[in-house]
Design a protein around this motif. Sequence first.
Motif, short mmCIF file in Angstrom:
data_model
loop_
_atom_site.label_atom_id
_atom_site.label_comp_id
_atom_site.label_asym_id
_atom_site.label_seq_id
_atom_site.Cartn_x
_atom_site.Cartn_y
_atom_site.Cartn_z
N SER A 14 32.23 34.22 84.62
CA SER A 14 33.31 33.30 84.30
C SER A 14 33.60 32.37 85.46
O SER A 14 33.79 31.17 85.30
N GLN A 17 30.95 29.67 85.98
CA GLN A 17 30.98 28.61 84.99
C GLN A 17 32.22 27.73 85.12
O GLN A 17 32.34 26.73 84.44
N SER A 18 33.15 28.10 85.97
CA SER A 18 34.39 27.33 86.09
C SER A 18 34.49 26.59 87.42
O SER A 18 35.50 25.98 87.71
N LYS A 41 31.49 24.71 80.44
CA LYS A 41 32.32 25.86 80.10
C LYS A 41 31.63 26.64 78.99
O LYS A 41 31.13 26.06 78.03
N ASP A 42 31.58 27.96 79.12
CA ASP A 42 30.91 28.83 78.14
C ASP A 42 29.43 28.44 77.99
O ASP A 42 28.90 28.35 76.88
N TYR A 43 28.81 28.18 79.12
CA TYR A 43 27.41 27.75 79.17
C TYR A 43 26.48 28.72 78.44
O TYR A 43 26.57 29.92 78.63
N SER A 79 40.61 20.91 83.06
CA SER A 79 40.40 21.87 81.97
C SER A 79 40.11 21.19 80.63
O SER A 79 39.25 21.64 79.87
N ARG A 82 36.63 19.68 80.62
CA ARG A 82 35.59 20.71 80.51
C ARG A 82 35.42 21.16 79.06
O ARG A 82 34.33 21.57 78.66
N ILE A 83 36.49 21.05 78.29
CA ILE A 83 36.42 21.40 76.87
C ILE A 83 35.82 20.25 76.07
O ILE A 83 34.95 20.45 75.22
N GLN A 86 31.22 18.75 77.34
CA GLN A 86 30.35 19.85 77.76
C GLN A 86 29.08 19.26 78.38
O GLN A 86 28.22 18.73 77.66
#
Length: 251
Positions: A14, A17-18, A41-43, A79, A82-83, A86
């Motif tokens: 986590s 990825q952040s 994020k959530d790669y 944030s 990042r959402i 991607q």
Amino acid sequence: MKKLLVLLLLAFASHAQSSFEKKSFETKEGQVLPYQILLPKDYKPGKKYPLLVVLHGAGERGTDNEAQMKYGKSVFLDSLNRINFQAIVIFPQCPKESYWSSVKINRSTVPTTFIFDYSAPINWPLQAVIDLVKSIKHDKSRTYIMGLSMGGMGTMEAVSRYPKMFAAANPICGGADLSYVSKYAKRVPLWVHHGDADIVVPVRHSRELVKAVQDQGAEIKYSEYAGVNHNSWDNAFKQPELLSWIFSHRK
């Protein structure tokens, strides 16, 4: 014990990825290019993401793999960004003894005189950036580049030498060898930024680039900031449509 190990691994993943991660790229000649990379994020390793290169200015050159993060980093760590966007983001670092762009510089004049000449061999750090991009698995139809000052100059040289590689570019307070405009004018969308009070890189370099692209019958987006000196990147990075404009393009 196993449960604790799993939790630690998840926490590490986590974190990775952040935030940006420090890496280095070695050329075939053994030269080393430091860079930092941010994964989406959530790669998901099997998925192909867009890739954006951000080139820093002359003041951030070095080998510490840290100074190049001075400007723009927060935009990509936001944030919501990042959402909504991607993408893989790369901040390479140019060594102090080199320069992103092939340009002759006379600092004894005010403002500084820049003479761009892409007939000269490409500087190895910029070629290393190109080779680094090629080495990273990503959506090749969505490769982007942007940069400020020296990085804006490097952005335009990269686009000039490799017009088929990039889907869009954002040069900030840079300049270009205008003899190459026909190679990219109708191929690579540009959003140019410059302050009209820039005493380091004259605003005429961006104005001439815009006119040269328009003379090719191509559209170009230009933001000139009234009363702004060399730090026009502050205005550029605050543009609410900056990332949406970049990532809206594909080859």
